[in-house]
Every structure is written in C-alpha cells, then in structure tokens.
Design a protein around this motif. Structure first.
Motif, PDB file in Angstrom:
ATOM      1  N   GLN A  54       0.847  -1.183   0.000  1.00 44.52           N
ATOM      2  CA  GLN A  54       0.000   0.000   0.000  1.00 44.52           C
ATOM      3  C   GLN A  54       0.891   1.244   0.000  1.00 44.52           C
ATOM      4  OE1 GLN A  54      -2.504  -0.194   3.466  1.00 44.52           O
ATOM      5  NE2 GLN A  54      -0.813  -0.683   4.849  1.00 44.52           N
ATOM      6  N   LEU A  55       0.400   2.277  -0.673  1.00 49.13           N
ATOM      7  CA  LEU A  55       1.167   3.502  -0.857  1.00 49.13           C
ATOM      8  C   LEU A  55       0.379   4.681  -0.324  1.00 49.13           C
ATOM      9  CD1 LEU A  55       3.415   5.290  -2.234  1.00 49.13           C
ATOM     10  CD2 LEU A  55       2.010   5.171  -4.315  1.00 49.13           C
ATOM     11  N   VAL A  56       1.048   5.514   0.472  1.00 51.94           N
ATOM     12  CA  VAL A  56       0.460   6.760   0.949  1.00 51.94           C
ATOM     13  C   VAL A  56       1.119   7.896   0.182  1.00 51.94           C
ATOM     14  CG1 VAL A  56       0.099   8.292   2.913  1.00 51.94           C
ATOM     15  CG2 VAL A  56       0.050   5.805   3.235  1.00 51.94           C
ATOM     16  N   GLY A  57       0.323   8.664  -0.548  1.00 53.81           N
ATOM     17  CA  GLY A  57       0.885   9.743  -1.360  1.00 53.81           C
ATOM     18  C   GLY A  57      -0.146  10.794  -1.691  1.00 53.81           C
ATOM     19  N   LEU A  58       0.253  11.703  -2.565  1.00 55.39           N
ATOM     20  CA  LEU A  58      -0.591  12.833  -2.945  1.00 55.39           C
ATOM     21  C   LEU A  58      -1.338  12.569  -4.249  1.00 55.39           C
ATOM     22  CD1 LEU A  58       1.772  15.899  -2.345  1.00 55.39           C
ATOM     23  CD2 LEU A  58       0.013  14.995  -0.811  1.00 55.39           C
ATOM     24  N   THR A  59      -2.428  13.277  -4.403  1.00 56.59           N
ATOM     25  CA  THR A  59      -3.120  13.357  -5.677  1.00 56.59           C
ATOM     26  C   THR A  59      -3.760  14.737  -5.770  1.00 56.59           C
ATOM     27  OG1 THR A  59      -4.720  12.246  -7.129  1.00 56.59           O
ATOM     28  CG2 THR A  59      -5.285  12.388  -4.804  1.00 56.59           C
ATOM     29  N   ASP A  60      -4.285  15.053  -6.940  1.00 57.73           N
ATOM     30  CA  ASP A  60      -5.017  16.309  -7.088  1.00 57.73           C
ATOM     31  C   ASP A  60      -6.239  16.055  -7.970  1.00 57.73           C
ATOM     32  OD1 ASP A  60      -4.080  16.197  -9.706  1.00 57.73           O
ATOM     33  OD2 ASP A  60      -2.625  17.797  -9.457  1.00 57.73           O
ATOM     34  N   GLY A  61      -7.069  17.080  -8.120  1.00 61.56           N
ATOM     35  CA  GLY A  61      -8.317  16.890  -8.860  1.00 61.56           C
ATOM     36  C   GLY A  61      -8.100  16.457 -10.294  1.00 61.56           C
ATOM     37  N   MET A  62      -7.077  16.988 -10.946  1.00 62.75           N
ATOM     38  CA  MET A  62      -6.846  16.685 -12.351  1.00 62.75           C
ATOM     39  C   MET A  62      -6.352  15.256 -12.564  1.00 62.75           C
ATOM     40  SD  MET A  62      -4.314  18.627 -15.063  1.00 62.75           S
ATOM     41  CE  MET A  62      -5.256  20.152 -14.891  1.00 62.75           C
ATOM     42  N   HIS A  63      -5.588  14.711 -11.607  1.00 66.46           N
ATOM     43  CA  HIS A  63      -4.918  13.437 -11.835  1.00 66.46           C
ATOM     44  C   HIS A  63      -5.428  12.299 -10.951  1.00 66.46           C
ATOM     45  CE1 HIS A  63      -1.853  16.494 -13.154  1.00 66.46           C
ATOM     46  NE2 HIS A  63      -1.854  15.693 -14.195  1.00 66.46           N
ATOM     47  N   ARG A  64      -6.463  12.559 -10.137  1.00 67.44           N
ATOM     48  CA  ARG A  64      -6.893  11.525  -9.192  1.00 67.44           C
ATOM     49  C   ARG A  64      -7.273  10.224  -9.896  1.00 67.44           C
ATOM     50  NH1 ARG A  64     -12.105  14.305  -8.984  1.00 67.44           N
ATOM     51  NH2 ARG A  64     -11.371  15.766  -7.395  1.00 67.44           N
ATOM     52  N   ASN A  65      -8.010  10.317 -11.008  1.00 69.15           N
ATOM     53  CA  ASN A  65      -8.453   9.107 -11.698  1.00 69.15           C
ATOM     54  C   ASN A  65      -7.289   8.374 -12.362  1.00 69.15           C
ATOM     55  OD1 ASN A  65     -11.101   9.596 -10.949  1.00 69.15           O
ATOM     56  ND2 ASN A  65     -11.597  10.682 -12.841  1.00 69.15           N
ATOM     57  N   LEU A  66      -6.363   9.138 -12.959  1.00 67.87           N
ATOM     58  CA  LEU A  66      -5.194   8.534 -13.588  1.00 67.87           C
ATOM     59  C   LEU A  66      -4.366   7.746 -12.583  1.00 67.87           C
ATOM     60  CD1 LEU A  66      -3.062   8.214 -15.865  1.00 67.87           C
ATOM     61  CD2 LEU A  66      -2.107  10.411 -15.111  1.00 67.87           C
ATOM     62  N   ILE A  67      -4.102   8.357 -11.420  1.00 65.75           N
ATOM     63  CA  ILE A  67      -3.260   7.693 -10.419  1.00 65.75           C
ATOM     64  C   ILE A  67      -3.980   6.489  -9.823  1.00 65.75           C
ATOM     65  CG2 ILE A  67      -2.100   7.983  -8.203  1.00 65.75           C
ATOM     66  CD1 ILE A  67      -1.724  10.939  -8.956  1.00 65.75           C
ATOM     67  N   ALA A  68      -5.243   6.660  -9.467  1.00 65.02           N
ATOM     68  CA  ALA A  68      -5.996   5.550  -8.868  1.00 65.02           C
ATOM     69  C   ALA A  68      -6.090   4.371  -9.827  1.00 65.02           C
ATOM     70  CB  ALA A  68      -7.389   6.028  -8.466  1.00 65.02           C
ATOM     71  N   ARG A  69      -6.345   4.664 -11.111  1.00 64.19           N
ATOM     72  CA  ARG A  69      -6.457   3.589 -12.096  1.00 64.19           C
ATOM     73  C   ARG A  69      -5.125   2.863 -12.285  1.00 64.19           C
ATOM     74  NH1 ARG A  69      -8.174   6.431 -15.813  1.00 64.19           N
ATOM     75  NH2 ARG A  69      -6.296   6.737 -17.077  1.00 64.19           N
ATOM     76  N   ARG A  70      -4.043   3.624 -12.434  1.00 65.36           N
ATOM     77  CA  ARG A  70      -2.736   3.004 -12.660  1.00 65.36           C
ATOM     78  C   ARG A  70      -2.293   2.183 -11.452  1.00 65.36           C
ATOM     79  NH1 ARG A  70       1.771   3.480 -15.953  1.00 65.36           N
ATOM     80  NH2 ARG A  70       0.178   3.893 -17.523  1.00 65.36           N
ATOM     81  N   MET A  71      -2.490   2.701 -10.243  1.00 72.85           N
ATOM     82  CA  MET A  71      -2.095   1.952  -9.058  1.00 72.85           C
ATOM     83  C   MET A  71      -2.932   0.683  -8.909  1.00 72.85           C
ATOM     84  SD  MET A  71       0.541   3.434  -7.702  1.00 72.85           S
ATOM     85  CE  MET A  71       0.977   3.454  -9.464  1.00 72.85           C
ATOM     86  N   SER A  72      -4.209   0.766  -9.218  1.00 73.35           N
ATOM     87  CA  SER A  72      -5.060  -0.422  -9.164  1.00 73.35           C
ATOM     88  C   SER A  72      -4.609  -1.459 -10.186  1.00 73.35           C
ATOM     89  CB  SER A  72      -6.517  -0.031  -9.410  1.00 73.35           C
ATOM     90  OG  SER A  72      -7.351  -1.162  -9.420  1.00 73.35           O
ATOM     91  N   GLU A  73      -4.302  -1.008 -11.400  1.00 74.73           N
ATOM     92  CA  GLU A  73      -3.826  -1.919 -12.439  1.00 74.73           C
ATOM     93  C   GLU A  73      -2.518  -2.587 -12.038  1.00 74.73           C
ATOM     94  OE1 GLU A  73      -5.615   0.597 -16.260  1.00 74.73           O
ATOM     95  OE2 GLU A  73      -3.484   0.700 -15.745  1.00 74.73           O
ATOM     96  N   ARG A  74      -1.689  -1.874 -11.300  1.00 70.21           N
ATOM     97  CA  ARG A  74      -0.378  -2.402 -10.897  1.00 70.21           C
ATOM     98  C   ARG A  74      -0.453  -3.193  -9.592  1.00 70.21           C
ATOM     99  NH1 ARG A  74       3.494   0.837 -13.913  1.00 70.21           N
ATOM    100  NH2 ARG A  74       2.823   0.364 -16.046  1.00 70.21           N
ATOM    101  N   GLY A  75      -1.618  -3.287  -8.986  1.00 72.80           N
ATOM    102  CA  GLY A  75      -1.761  -4.082  -7.766  1.00 72.80           C
ATOM    103  C   GLY A  75      -1.382  -3.360  -6.490  1.00 72.80           C
ATOM    104  N   VAL A  76      -1.380  -2.022  -6.524  1.00 72.62           N
ATOM    105  CA  VAL A  76      -1.014  -1.209  -5.361  1.00 72.62           C
ATOM    106  C   VAL A  76      -2.270  -0.617  -4.742  1.00 72.62           C
ATOM    107  CG1 VAL A  76       0.257   0.819  -4.560  1.00 72.62           C
ATOM    108  CG2 VAL A  76       1.234  -0.641  -6.346  1.00 72.62           C
ATOM    109  N   LEU A  77      -2.440  -0.791  -3.429  1.00 72.60           N
ATOM    110  CA  LEU A  77      -3.530  -0.146  -2.702  1.00 72.60           C
ATOM    111  C   LEU A  77      -3.092   1.286  -2.407  1.00 72.60           C
ATOM    112  CD1 LEU A  77      -6.244  -0.236  -1.213  1.00 72.60           C
ATOM    113  CD2 LEU A  77      -5.020  -1.150   0.780  1.00 72.60           C
TER     114      LEU A  77
END
Length: 310
Positions: A54-77
């Motif tokens: 699991q990873l604790v990090g930052l996101t913002d409104g513009m990139h929240r979906n991109l980061i969440a999708r990529r981390m999910s695809e890579r198996g990272v909570l």
C-alpha cells in the motif's frame, strides 16, 4: 503487507529527442506520461514481485483518476490525499544515444491540514505492516526531520523501517537509526564527509553507518552495483546489462526488491541479489521506475553476488 510512504507523488513525462541541445527548439519523437515519484516506483515494483503493498501519497483533482487507475492496475492499494494545488510534474529527456536529462519540479507547498492527513493515513497503515519504506523527497511544508520522527514511531511498533532520502532529511533519518538506509554514492559521501568512489570506500562507509546504529546500511554505486553490511559480513552484488534503455528509477526498484527479500527471508545477501536484478530490470525497460516480474526472474541468475569478509 508492506507500506510505502511516498508523500511527494508526481506525474512523470518521458520525452524522447534525437539530441538535447540547450538553447534550441527541441522536437520530441515520443511523449509518455504516468504517475511517478520514488514512492510510486517502489510500491509498483513490490507489487510486481507478488507482495501486498500500500502507498500513501498525494493526488489532485486533475490526476486523481489517472493515479488511482494506474495503481489499481499495478496491484497497489493507494491511499491518496487530495491537495488543493497541483501535483508536481517531472520531466525526463531521453536522447537517442541513451543519455538522460531530468528536470524535477519542487512541487506544491502543503497546508497544515494536508500534511496531517498524510501522516494520519500513514499511521493507520503502519498498524498492519510487515515493513515500512520511506522513499523520496518530502513535499514542501514538511520539516526535514519528518522521516526521523517517523522512524522512531515505527520502531516503537517493532516494524522494520527502510529509508531512501537525500540531503538534510537523509542525515536526520540516519541519526534515528532505521533498520535499513540506502544512500547512493553522492549521498554516502555527504554522510561520511569524504569522497566515495571505489568499492573499498563504499564498504568503509557501510561499516561506519552500521557502527552508528543502522542495522543494514546499503550503498548503491551505479554500474558498480550495490554493497551492504549486516554487522558480520559485507555483501556486494552487481550485474552487467550493457546499454540501458532508461536507468532513472533503478535505485527505487532496487530498494523495492530488497524490501521484498528481507520481508521473506531476512537475508541481506539475497536481498541485494534481488534488488540488483530489479534495478537492472528497470534499466532495460522504457518506463521509469517499473519492472516486469518475468524480466526480474530472467536477470536474477546474471547477478554476481560476493561475500567479502566473514
């Protein structure tokens, strides 16, 4: 479960140019964008090796979906704290020759509430962790002793803490005596107060760091591989892969491989071996800070592991 504190998440842009010439117009032949930052690199590599992470990090409104999708695809909570400002964007320019140039965005300065949300999220994650990795720079607004304080907090739970940082943050974290500290050659030189270029010089610094209370000091040395000391034996691991496609992020992947091996076996030699294979797997891949498990397995037998002393 392995927890990664990668607070300074970024969006990485990799641009390929024929030749980078400062002061002229550059035309890229290809451009790729993806979530980055040292913590992202570590977490997705741990996941690629088959461990829960699991990873604790930052996101913002513009990139929240991109980061969440990529981390999910890579198996990272992913436990993302959304900030009011924009995340940092880091640019890597790769020339056809393989030479890389990087421009690293300092990123936003976080409000008190945002900083506390990151710390609270990490605190909740630590409760269920077999190891905690603190990787990369701290967002602006955090004090440089933040990692040091977190190391002390994690130690109270008897959870192994592994740190990869730089500058004053690294120096203060070293004083807090984490389980593993991974400086590169330049960072080790700053910690030791003397130049570190050769393998023997790196070994001397590793022994010095161990005497200062760090159980497993590991120094990365670029093409020379990595060296570590466990209090009785010094281990050196290296691999020759020829020309690298993109070596940026290899140190992060090395740390991820070491973390996985230490959680599984506790053996420093085997941890260095897997770590170097992961670093090499990143270097032969185009994307920054990413490995494929099949590639790691293919490279693992090529890693030369030597025990020095004992």
């Amino acid at each position: 479960m392995i927890t990664v504190a990668g607070f300074n998440t970024a969006i990485d842009r990799l641009m390929t140019v024929d030749r980078f010439e400062p002061g002229t117009v550059q035309r890229a032949s290809s451009v790729r964008s993806y979530p980055g930052g040292k913590g992202v690199h570590v977490a997705q590599t741990i996941a690629a090796l088959g461990e829960a992470v699991q990873l604790v990090g930052l996101t913002d409104g513009m990139h929240r979906n991109l980061i969440a999708r990529r981390m999910s695809e890579r198996g990272v909570l992913f436990h993302g704290v959304e900030i009011a400002g924009d995340m940092r964007c880091c640019l890597a320019l790769r020339e056809r020759s393989g030479r890389m140039s990087e421009v690293l965005d300092p990123g936003p300065e976080l409000h008190v509430r945002e900083r506390q949300q990151l710390l609270d999220a990490l605190g909740r994650c630590i409760e269920e962790s077999d190891a905690v990795v603190m990787s990369g720079s701290l967002p602006r607004g955090f004090d440089p002793d933040t990692y040091a304080q977190l190391v002390e907090s994690v130690d109270q739970r008897r959870t192994p803490c592994l740190v990869d940082a730089s500058g004053e943050t690294l120096r203060l974290a070293a004083k807090a005596q984490p389980y593993l500290l991974k400086p590169n050659r330049d960072e080790a030189s700053q910690l030791a107060g003397r130049d570190v270029q050769t393998l023997d010089e790196a070994i001397a610094v590793a022994v010095q760091l161990h005497r200062q209370g760090i159980a497993l000091p590991v120094l990365t040395l670029g093409a020379l591989g990595a060296v570590g000391f466990d209090g009785s034996d010094t281990w050196h691991a290296a691999i020759d892969i020829g020309e690298a496609a993109n070596a940026v992020g290899s140190g992060d992947c090395l740390l991820a491989g070491m973390t996985v091996a230490l959680v599984r076996t506790g053996d420093l030699g085997q941890a260095l071996r897997l770590g170097v294979a992961c670093g090499a797997a990143n270097a032969v891949h185009e994307e920054t800070g990413y490995v494929q498990r099949a590639q790691v397995n293919a490279l693992l037998p090529m890693v030369k592991l030597d025990k020095i002393g004992g």
